[in-house]
Design a protein around this motif. Sequence first.
Motif, PDB file in Angstrom:
ATOM      1  N   LYS A  99       0.609  -1.168  -0.272  1.00 41.33           N
ATOM      2  CA  LYS A  99       0.384  -0.230  -0.042  1.00 41.33           C
ATOM      3  C   LYS A  99       0.730   1.416   0.021  1.00 41.33           C
ATOM      4  CE  LYS A  99      -4.323  -0.273   2.049  1.00 41.33           C
ATOM      5  NZ  LYS A  99      -4.975  -0.555   3.272  1.00 41.33           N
ATOM      6  N   PHE A 100       0.577   2.160  -0.396  1.00 39.67           N
ATOM      7  CA  PHE A 100       1.151   3.152  -1.173  1.00 39.67           C
ATOM      8  C   PHE A 100       0.603   5.054  -0.176  1.00 39.67           C
ATOM      9  CE2 PHE A 100       2.117   0.673  -4.002  1.00 39.67           C
ATOM     10  CZ  PHE A 100       3.265   0.397  -4.183  1.00 39.67           C
ATOM     11  N   ILE A 101       1.284   5.493   0.223  1.00 37.03           N
ATOM     12  CA  ILE A 101       0.887   6.932   1.023  1.00 37.03           C
ATOM     13  C   ILE A 101       1.913   7.946   0.046  1.00 37.03           C
ATOM     14  CG2 ILE A 101       1.644   7.448   2.745  1.00 37.03           C
ATOM     15  CD1 ILE A 101      -0.626   8.212   3.748  1.00 37.03           C
ATOM     16  N   SER A 102       1.633   9.273   0.061  1.00 32.98           N
ATOM     17  CA  SER A 102       1.944   9.991  -0.416  1.00 32.98           C
ATOM     18  C   SER A 102       2.344  11.456   1.066  1.00 32.98           C
ATOM     19  CB  SER A 102       1.623  11.372  -1.582  1.00 32.98           C
ATOM     20  OG  SER A 102       0.633  12.224  -0.735  1.00 32.98           O
ATOM     21  N   ALA A 103       3.672  11.979   1.352  1.00 36.00           N
ATOM     22  CA  ALA A 103       3.908  12.997   1.927  1.00 36.00           C
ATOM     23  C   ALA A 103       3.292  14.487   2.282  1.00 36.00           C
ATOM     24  CB  ALA A 103       5.593  13.416   1.325  1.00 36.00           C
ATOM     25  N   LYS A 104       2.219  14.525   1.100  1.00 41.37           N
ATOM     26  CA  LYS A 104       1.398  15.461   1.111  1.00 41.37           C
ATOM     27  C   LYS A 104       0.722  14.757   1.655  1.00 41.37           C
ATOM     28  CE  LYS A 104      -0.350  19.375   0.042  1.00 41.37           C
ATOM     29  NZ  LYS A 104      -0.600  20.586   0.555  1.00 41.37           N
ATOM     30  N   ARG A 105      -0.607  14.017   1.300  1.00 40.58           N
ATOM     31  CA  ARG A 105      -1.328  12.902   2.260  1.00 40.58           C
ATOM     32  C   ARG A 105      -1.384  12.911   3.593  1.00 40.58           C
ATOM     33  NH1 ARG A 105      -5.701  13.304   3.441  1.00 40.58           N
ATOM     34  NH2 ARG A 105      -7.533  10.959   3.311  1.00 40.58           N
ATOM     35  N   VAL A 106       0.187  12.579   4.123  1.00 43.80           N
ATOM     36  CA  VAL A 106       0.656  12.478   5.331  1.00 43.80           C
ATOM     37  C   VAL A 106       0.800  13.340   5.964  1.00 43.80           C
ATOM     38  CG1 VAL A 106       2.854  11.467   6.781  1.00 43.80           C
ATOM     39  CG2 VAL A 106       2.613  10.363   4.814  1.00 43.80           C
ATOM     40  N   LEU A 107       1.079  14.865   5.731  1.00 43.64           N
ATOM     41  CA  LEU A 107       0.437  15.444   6.108  1.00 43.64           C
ATOM     42  C   LEU A 107      -1.066  16.320   6.383  1.00 43.64           C
ATOM     43  CD1 LEU A 107       3.801  18.302   4.295  1.00 43.64           C
ATOM     44  CD2 LEU A 107       3.643  17.024   6.882  1.00 43.64           C
ATOM     45  N   GLU A 108      -2.157  15.988   5.963  1.00 40.98           N
ATOM     46  CA  GLU A 108      -3.299  16.458   5.523  1.00 40.98           C
ATOM     47  C   GLU A 108      -3.450  15.891   6.527  1.00 40.98           C
ATOM     48  OE1 GLU A 108      -4.682  15.387   2.232  1.00 40.98           O
ATOM     49  OE2 GLU A 108      -3.961  16.772   0.901  1.00 40.98           O
ATOM     50  N   LEU A 109      -3.462  14.700   7.013  1.00 41.96           N
ATOM     51  CA  LEU A 109      -3.925  13.348   8.023  1.00 41.96           C
ATOM     52  C   LEU A 109      -3.206  13.864   8.921  1.00 41.96           C
ATOM     53  CD1 LEU A 109      -3.159   9.557   6.115  1.00 41.96           C
ATOM     54  CD2 LEU A 109      -5.772  11.659   6.369  1.00 41.96           C
ATOM     55  N   LEU A 110      -2.005  14.303   9.278  1.00 37.86           N
ATOM     56  CA  LEU A 110      -1.775  14.743  10.842  1.00 37.86           C
ATOM     57  C   LEU A 110      -2.494  16.301  10.566  1.00 37.86           C
ATOM     58  CD1 LEU A 110       1.784  14.775   9.986  1.00 37.86           C
ATOM     59  CD2 LEU A 110       0.649  13.263  11.647  1.00 37.86           C
ATOM     60  N   ARG A 111      -2.669  16.714   9.985  1.00 40.52           N
ATOM     61  CA  ARG A 111      -3.400  18.493  10.625  1.00 40.52           C
ATOM     62  C   ARG A 111      -4.909  18.213  10.672  1.00 40.52           C
ATOM     63  NH1 ARG A 111      -1.101  20.256   6.332  1.00 40.52           N
ATOM     64  NH2 ARG A 111      -1.781  19.941   4.542  1.00 40.52           N
ATOM     65  N   GLU A 112      -4.915  17.036  10.169  1.00 34.08           N
ATOM     66  CA  GLU A 112      -6.497  16.313  10.259  1.00 34.08           C
ATOM     67  C   GLU A 112      -6.972  15.609  11.896  1.00 34.08           C
ATOM     68  OE1 GLU A 112      -8.193  14.360   6.909  1.00 34.08           O
ATOM     69  OE2 GLU A 112      -7.531  16.281   5.990  1.00 34.08           O
ATOM     70  N   HIS A 113      -5.338  15.329  12.213  1.00 34.56           N
ATOM     71  CA  HIS A 113      -5.350  14.562  13.669  1.00 34.56           C
ATOM     72  C   HIS A 113      -6.254  13.261  13.595  1.00 34.56           C
ATOM     73  CE1 HIS A 113      -4.635  18.445  16.048  1.00 34.56           C
ATOM     74  NE2 HIS A 113      -6.013  18.823  15.133  1.00 34.56           N
ATOM     75  N   LYS A 114      -5.961  13.109  12.477  1.00 36.61           N
ATOM     76  CA  LYS A 114      -5.894  11.204  11.748  1.00 36.61           C
ATOM     77  C   LYS A 114      -4.814  10.089  11.373  1.00 36.61           C
ATOM     78  CE  LYS A 114     -10.762  12.257   9.751  1.00 36.61           C
ATOM     79  NZ  LYS A 114     -10.770  12.527   8.361  1.00 36.61           N
ATOM     80  N   VAL A 130       0.644   5.617  11.158  1.00 37.76           N
ATOM     81  CA  VAL A 130      -0.730   6.551  10.235  1.00 37.76           C
ATOM     82  C   VAL A 130      -1.541   5.050   9.676  1.00 37.76           C
ATOM     83  CG1 VAL A 130      -1.402   7.661   7.541  1.00 37.76           C
ATOM     84  CG2 VAL A 130       1.213   7.821   8.323  1.00 37.76           C
ATOM     85  N   PRO A 131      -2.710   5.100   9.788  1.00 40.67           N
ATOM     86  CA  PRO A 131      -3.701   4.447  10.335  1.00 40.67           C
ATOM     87  C   PRO A 131      -3.902   3.481   8.537  1.00 40.67           C
ATOM     88  CG  PRO A 131      -4.656   5.848  11.129  1.00 40.67           C
ATOM     89  CD  PRO A 131      -3.704   6.305  10.428  1.00 40.67           C
ATOM     90  N   SER A 132      -3.784   2.227   8.176  1.00 38.29           N
ATOM     91  CA  SER A 132      -3.351   1.852   7.121  1.00 38.29           C
ATOM     92  C   SER A 132      -5.024   1.609   6.281  1.00 38.29           C
ATOM     93  CB  SER A 132      -3.430   0.499   6.852  1.00 38.29           C
ATOM     94  OG  SER A 132      -4.460  -0.223   8.117  1.00 38.29           O
ATOM     95  N   LYS A 133      -6.000   2.507   7.114  1.00 35.35           N
ATOM     96  CA  LYS A 133      -6.759   2.792   5.887  1.00 35.35           C
ATOM     97  C   LYS A 133      -6.606   3.654   4.986  1.00 35.35           C
ATOM     98  CE  LYS A 133      -9.501   5.311   9.164  1.00 35.35           C
ATOM     99  NZ  LYS A 133     -10.730   5.185  10.030  1.00 35.35           N
ATOM    100  N   TYR A 134      -5.648   4.472   5.168  1.00 33.99           N
ATOM    101  CA  TYR A 134      -5.228   5.630   4.518  1.00 33.99           C
ATOM    102  C   TYR A 134      -4.332   5.865   3.403  1.00 33.99           C
ATOM    103  CZ  TYR A 134      -8.073   7.806   7.768  1.00 33.99           C
ATOM    104  OH  TYR A 134      -8.559   8.498   9.383  1.00 33.99           O
ATOM    105  N   TRP A 135      -3.992   4.631   3.254  1.00 30.18           N
ATOM    106  CA  TRP A 135      -2.687   4.102   2.265  1.00 30.18           C
ATOM    107  C   TRP A 135      -3.687   3.670   0.788  1.00 30.18           C
ATOM    108  CZ3 TRP A 135       2.591   3.241   3.590  1.00 30.18           C
ATOM    109  CH2 TRP A 135       2.943   4.331   5.154  1.00 30.18           C
TER     110      TRP A 135
END
Length: 167
Positions: A99-114, A130-135
Motif C-alpha cells: 500500500k502507498f501514501i504520499s508525503a502530502k497526504r501524510v501532512l493532511e492527515l496530521l492536520r486532521e488528527h488522523k 498513519v492508519p493503513s485505511k488511508y493508504w
Amino acid sequence: LYLPSGFEIKPTGVGTLSDSYLPYYHSELTDKYDFTIYCVINDIHRTLKIPVCYLDVTGYYYNNKMPCILSVKIDYARKYNVLYNVWFAYVSDDTGFVKFISAKRVLELLREHKAKRTKLYSDEKNYYAVPSKYWLHLGRFIDKLKAEARVIVEKLKLKGEIIEVEG
C-alpha cells in the motif's frame, strides 16, 4: 513492483538493497529515498527519463500495528518541494498487499488528527504513524503516477523541450 510501460524503477537510496551498514550520508534528493520511479518519454529526437516519484519503503509501529514513516523523510520532501512526488510503501501484514501514501497526504492527515507523531523507542527519531485505511492500493498509486507523467509531458511540450511523444 509492477509498473506499466513507460515507467522504470531504480534503487537509488543510500543502503537500498544492501545488507551491510553504510554511513548515513545523503548528497542529493534521489539518495534520500529507497527508489526513484522514472517516466520514460520517447521524444522523436531522444529518450528522456524524468523522476516522477521518490519511493521509500517503511514498516510497522509494533504496538498498534500502524505503518510508520520517519519524519525526516517528510522534512526532505518539504525542503525540496516534492511533497506530491514523495511516496511511502509498506506491505500489509493482514493482506500481503503493498500500500502507498504520499508525503502530502501524510501532512493532511496530521492536520486532521488522523495520523500522529510518535517515537518507536525513547532514543529514536520521530515517526508519523498513519492508519493503513488511508493508504492506497497499487492500482490507485499507478493512477497517480500516470497522472503525474501526463502533467510532466504537457509541461515539457509547452516549454518546447519535447516535440512529439512516440507511443
